[in-house]
Design a protein around this motif. Structure first.
Motif, PDB file in Angstrom:
ATOM      1  N   ASN A 111       8.002  10.204  -3.693  1.00 57.11           N
ATOM      2  CA  ASN A 111       6.441   9.733  -3.233  1.00 57.11           C
ATOM      3  C   ASN A 111       5.654   8.285  -3.912  1.00 57.11           C
ATOM      4  N   GLY A 112       4.913   8.517  -3.595  1.00 56.55           N
ATOM      5  CA  GLY A 112       4.317   6.640  -4.083  1.00 56.55           C
ATOM      6  C   GLY A 112       4.368   6.302  -5.166  1.00 56.55           C
ATOM      7  N   MET A 113       4.124   7.484  -6.744  1.00 52.83           N
ATOM      8  CA  MET A 113       4.042   6.832  -7.734  1.00 52.83           C
ATOM      9  C   MET A 113       5.802   6.743  -8.146  1.00 52.83           C
ATOM     10  N   ASP A 114       6.375   7.159  -7.685  1.00 55.03           N
ATOM     11  CA  ASP A 114       8.039   7.228  -8.095  1.00 55.03           C
ATOM     12  C   ASP A 114       8.399   5.577  -7.579  1.00 55.03           C
ATOM     13  N   ALA A 115       7.931   5.448  -6.369  1.00 51.51           N
ATOM     14  CA  ALA A 115       8.404   4.968  -5.377  1.00 51.51           C
ATOM     15  C   ALA A 115       7.558   3.574  -6.049  1.00 51.51           C
ATOM     16  N   ALA A 116       6.842   3.054  -6.887  1.00 45.95           N
ATOM     17  CA  ALA A 116       5.798   2.049  -7.784  1.00 45.95           C
ATOM     18  C   ALA A 116       6.778   1.924  -8.659  1.00 45.95           C
ATOM     19  N   ARG A 117       7.742   3.414  -9.634  1.00 47.35           N
ATOM     20  CA  ARG A 117       8.165   3.019 -10.960  1.00 47.35           C
ATOM     21  C   ARG A 117       9.455   2.432 -10.266  1.00 47.35           C
ATOM     22  N   GLU A 118      10.023   2.584  -9.224  1.00 48.73           N
ATOM     23  CA  GLU A 118      11.052   1.798  -8.866  1.00 48.73           C
ATOM     24  C   GLU A 118      10.944   0.575  -8.491  1.00 48.73           C
ATOM     25  N   ILE A 119      10.222   0.455  -7.481  1.00 49.80           N
ATOM     26  CA  ILE A 119       9.799  -1.283  -7.064  1.00 49.80           C
ATOM     27  C   ILE A 119       9.533  -1.627  -8.719  1.00 49.80           C
ATOM     28  N   ARG A 120       8.850  -1.345  -9.713  1.00 54.16           N
ATOM     29  CA  ARG A 120       8.229  -1.817 -11.218  1.00 54.16           C
ATOM     30  C   ARG A 120      10.036  -1.776 -12.090  1.00 54.16           C
ATOM     31  N   LYS A 121      10.838  -1.475 -11.662  1.00 52.83           N
ATOM     32  CA  LYS A 121      12.321  -2.328 -12.453  1.00 52.83           C
ATOM     33  C   LYS A 121      12.573  -3.199 -12.111  1.00 52.83           C
ATOM     34  N   THR A 122      12.717  -3.757 -10.699  1.00 56.45           N
ATOM     35  CA  THR A 122      12.675  -5.254 -10.263  1.00 56.45           C
ATOM     36  C   THR A 122      11.798  -6.532  -9.731  1.00 56.45           C
ATOM     37  N   ASP A 123      10.166  -5.727  -9.464  1.00 58.42           N
ATOM     38  CA  ASP A 123       9.333  -7.087  -9.118  1.00 58.42           C
ATOM     39  C   ASP A 123       8.004  -6.058 -10.214  1.00 58.42           C
ATOM     40  N   GLN A 124       8.258  -6.972 -10.987  1.00 57.19           N
ATOM     41  CA  GLN A 124       6.537  -7.557 -11.589  1.00 57.19           C
ATOM     42  C   GLN A 124       5.471  -8.322 -11.345  1.00 57.19           C
ATOM     43  N   THR A 125       5.648  -8.671  -9.768  1.00 57.90           N
ATOM     44  CA  THR A 125       4.465  -9.284  -9.547  1.00 57.90           C
ATOM     45  C   THR A 125       4.092  -9.045  -8.275  1.00 57.90           C
ATOM     46  N   VAL A 126       5.051  -8.329  -7.393  1.00 56.39           N
ATOM     47  CA  VAL A 126       3.751  -7.548  -6.109  1.00 56.39           C
ATOM     48  C   VAL A 126       2.625  -6.727  -6.925  1.00 56.39           C
ATOM     49  N   SER A 127       1.473  -7.129  -5.827  1.00 56.39           N
ATOM     50  CA  SER A 127       0.704  -6.358  -5.709  1.00 56.39           C
ATOM     51  C   SER A 127       0.672  -4.864  -5.324  1.00 56.39           C
ATOM     52  N   ILE A 128       0.309  -3.895  -6.471  1.00 60.84           N
ATOM     53  CA  ILE A 128       0.673  -2.533  -5.550  1.00 60.84           C
ATOM     54  C   ILE A 128      -1.038  -1.749  -5.770  1.00 60.84           C
ATOM     55  N   VAL A 129      -0.920  -1.145  -4.125  1.00 61.77           N
ATOM     56  CA  VAL A 129      -2.290  -0.463  -3.860  1.00 61.77           C
ATOM     57  C   VAL A 129      -1.955   0.857  -3.904  1.00 61.77           C
ATOM     58  N   PHE A 130      -2.496   2.421  -4.282  1.00 54.95           N
ATOM     59  CA  PHE A 130      -2.593   3.190  -3.834  1.00 54.95           C
ATOM     60  C   PHE A 130      -3.621   4.145  -3.217  1.00 54.95           C
ATOM     61  N   PHE A 164       0.747  -1.039   0.092  1.00 56.54           N
ATOM     62  CA  PHE A 164      -0.262  -0.539   0.242  1.00 56.54           C
ATOM     63  C   PHE A 164       1.170   1.135   0.196  1.00 56.54           C
ATOM     64  N   LEU A 165       0.665   2.170  -1.204  1.00 58.63           N
ATOM     65  CA  LEU A 165       1.464   3.049  -1.248  1.00 58.63           C
ATOM     66  C   LEU A 165       1.141   4.155  -1.183  1.00 58.63           C
ATOM     67  N   ASP A 166       1.297   5.400  -0.324  1.00 61.90           N
ATOM     68  CA  ASP A 166       0.818   6.883  -0.130  1.00 61.90           C
ATOM     69  C   ASP A 166       1.097   7.501  -1.101  1.00 61.90           C
ATOM     70  N   ILE A 167       0.441   8.252  -2.268  1.00 66.37           N
ATOM     71  CA  ILE A 167       1.013   9.062  -3.479  1.00 66.37           C
ATOM     72  C   ILE A 167       2.119  10.144  -3.065  1.00 66.37           C
ATOM     73  N   GLU A 168       1.480  10.444  -2.071  1.00 65.15           N
ATOM     74  CA  GLU A 168       2.136  11.834  -1.246  1.00 65.15           C
ATOM     75  C   GLU A 168       2.924  12.451  -0.063  1.00 65.15           C
ATOM     76  N   MET A 169       4.420  11.661  -0.105  1.00 66.69           N
ATOM     77  CA  MET A 169       5.026  11.388   0.982  1.00 66.69           C
ATOM     78  C   MET A 169       5.981  12.668   1.058  1.00 66.69           C
ATOM     79  N   PRO A 170       6.641  12.717   1.859  1.00 65.04           N
ATOM     80  CA  PRO A 170       8.185  13.780   1.760  1.00 65.04           C
ATOM     81  C   PRO A 170       9.065  12.998   1.301  1.00 65.04           C
TER      82      PRO A 170
END
Length: 129
Positions: free
Chosen positions: A64-83, A55-61
């Protein structure tokens, strides 16, 4: 075992989400573990594919959550992400990182449970439970 990460800078919001998940999962037959991370940077620092659901909050210091999701997807295509966000317009951006869903703040328990039924049924099946 389903491993869940909550990446949320607001401790109260993280606790609310953890309680909703615990209430929901207590009715399921899936074993689970929930970890909270106060920033995406801390979560990403040592990410090793150990989570089934994030679970990723989008607005964080920091990151942010969207950029974190992009980083995750570089190495992990299977984890479920919920914003988790208070702005609906971010929901469509989730398609670019293959997000499973999004949850609007403040969280509505009924809507949360409906979304989780779909997500956890898939997770429990893929986990062999």
């Amino acid at each position: 075992m389903i491993n869940i990460a909550i990446v949320e800078d607001d401790v109260g919001a993280a606790e609310e989400l953890k309680q909703l998940l615990t209430d929901f999962l207590s009715k399921k037959e899936c074993a689970f573990e929930i970890r909270h991370f106060p920033t995406a940077d801390r979560f990403l620092f040592d990410y090793h594919h150990e989570y089934d659901l994030v679970f990723l909050d989008i607005e964080m210091p920091g990151t942010n959550g969207m950029d974190a999701a992009r980083e995750i997807r570089k190495t992990d295509q299977t984890v479920s992400i919920v914003f988790v966000t208070n702005m609906a317009h971010f929901a469509t951006a989730g398609y670019s990182v293959n997000a499973s869903d999004y949850i609007l703040k403040p969280i509505n328990r009924y809507e949360f449970n409906m979304k989780m039924v779909r997500i956890f049924n898939r997770l429990c099946r893929s986990d062999g439970q």
